[in-house]
Design a protein around this motif. Sequence first.
Motif, PDB file in Angstrom:
ATOM      1  N   GLY A  97       0.819  -1.212   0.000  1.00  0.00           N
ATOM      2  CA  GLY A  97       0.000   0.000   0.000  1.00  0.00           C
ATOM      3  C   GLY A  97       0.851   1.259   0.000  1.00  0.00           C
TER       4      GLY A  97
ATOM      5  N   ALA B  19       0.822   3.989  -2.966  1.00  0.00           N
ATOM      6  CA  ALA B  19       0.486   5.398  -2.701  1.00  0.00           C
ATOM      7  C   ALA B  19       1.615   6.314  -3.168  1.00  0.00           C
TER       8      ALA B  19
ATOM      9  N   CYS C  83      -4.520   1.910  -5.969  1.00  0.00           N
ATOM     10  CA  CYS C  83      -5.129   3.197  -5.624  1.00  0.00           C
ATOM     11  C   CYS C  83      -5.156   4.112  -6.838  1.00  0.00           C
TER      12      CYS C  83
ATOM     13  N   GLU D  18     -13.543   2.082  -4.878  1.00  0.00           N
ATOM     14  CA  GLU D  18     -13.146   2.987  -5.964  1.00  0.00           C
ATOM     15  C   GLU D  18     -14.319   3.565  -6.742  1.00  0.00           C
TER      16      GLU D  18
ATOM     17  N   ASN E 126      -8.776   3.760  -2.880  1.00  0.00           N
ATOM     18  CA  ASN E 126      -7.747   3.333  -1.941  1.00  0.00           C
ATOM     19  C   ASN E 126      -7.962   1.873  -1.570  1.00  0.00           C
ATOM     20  N   THR E 127      -6.893   1.234  -1.156  1.00  0.00           N
ATOM     21  CA  THR E 127      -6.968  -0.105  -0.573  1.00  0.00           C
ATOM     22  C   THR E 127      -7.199   0.067   0.927  1.00  0.00           C
TER      23      THR E 127
ATOM     24  N   ILE F 118      -6.652   2.931   5.918  1.00  0.00           N
ATOM     25  CA  ILE F 118      -6.402   3.157   4.486  1.00  0.00           C
ATOM     26  C   ILE F 118      -4.948   2.806   4.210  1.00  0.00           C
TER      27      ILE F 118
ATOM     28  N   THR G 122      -3.325   2.709   1.436  1.00  0.00           N
ATOM     29  CA  THR G 122      -2.691   3.524   0.382  1.00  0.00           C
ATOM     30  C   THR G 122      -2.816   5.011   0.693  1.00  0.00           C
ATOM     31  N   TRP G 123      -2.865   5.317   1.965  1.00  0.00           N
ATOM     32  CA  TRP G 123      -3.017   6.711   2.381  1.00  0.00           C
ATOM     33  C   TRP G 123      -1.778   7.525   2.008  1.00  0.00           C
TER      34      TRP G 123
END
Length: 239
Positions: A5, A9, A94, A189, A221-222, A232, A234-235
């Motif tokens: 992730g 990101a 993401c 998504e 996001n994942t 989150i 993939t923040w």
Amino acid sequence: MRVAGRITAGARTVARQMLAAGITTRQIDKEVHDYITKAGAVPSFLGYSGFPGSACISVNDEVIHGIPGKRVIHEGDIVSLDVGAVIHGFHGDCAGTFIAGQGTAEAKRLIEVTRQSFFEGIRFARQGYRVSDISHAIQEYVEAHGYSVVREYVGHGIGAKLHEAPEVPNYGHPGHGPRLVKGMTLAIEPMVNAGSERIRVLEDDWTVVTADGSLSAHYENTVLITDGEPEILTWAEDL
Ligand code: MG
């Protein structure tokens, strides 16, 4: 999943920071590829069902799955950047839509509503709710703002494979689908059209565009389901 992730990101941020009038989508794709591979991961999309890029780059009326190539980005274009990376056997996925330079007020509003619809959805990404509780919250928010959600393409489970069960539609009645339990990882998504929800696929067999030529935005996001707030994976601070 957290490592994947973080890399994913980072790749989205690299792509976003490159976005400017005059650049080609191929140049963005190359930087995404190099960032992911230098991090020790593999681009999830490259070669997936034959997809030729590391990023899906979809411009203006393109909804998703735009193939990177010679296309030059122009001032005011809205560009959806979707990336995925796999490392140690696990994937991250993401996306986000951003404006090259100054966009119109309408483009900014579409992008912001699409982004916010994700956050409306993940209020229900918690142990005990069902998948369609997320779907319903996204649809309700998007339609309340006068936009439409794409039906043919949906979010998905993600883990050892890029696309796993369950499907996570961006529309539907609440209270349906699998019950969410701690440890599940979902790619949520929303794909949002400024006009009609209808789409078509171009002759390249990949690029999905709005049927009416209206703008479209994407935000993904994942997300890890926990027994409290969703995490989150993939923040990024800038998103
Ligand atoms: Mg996805």
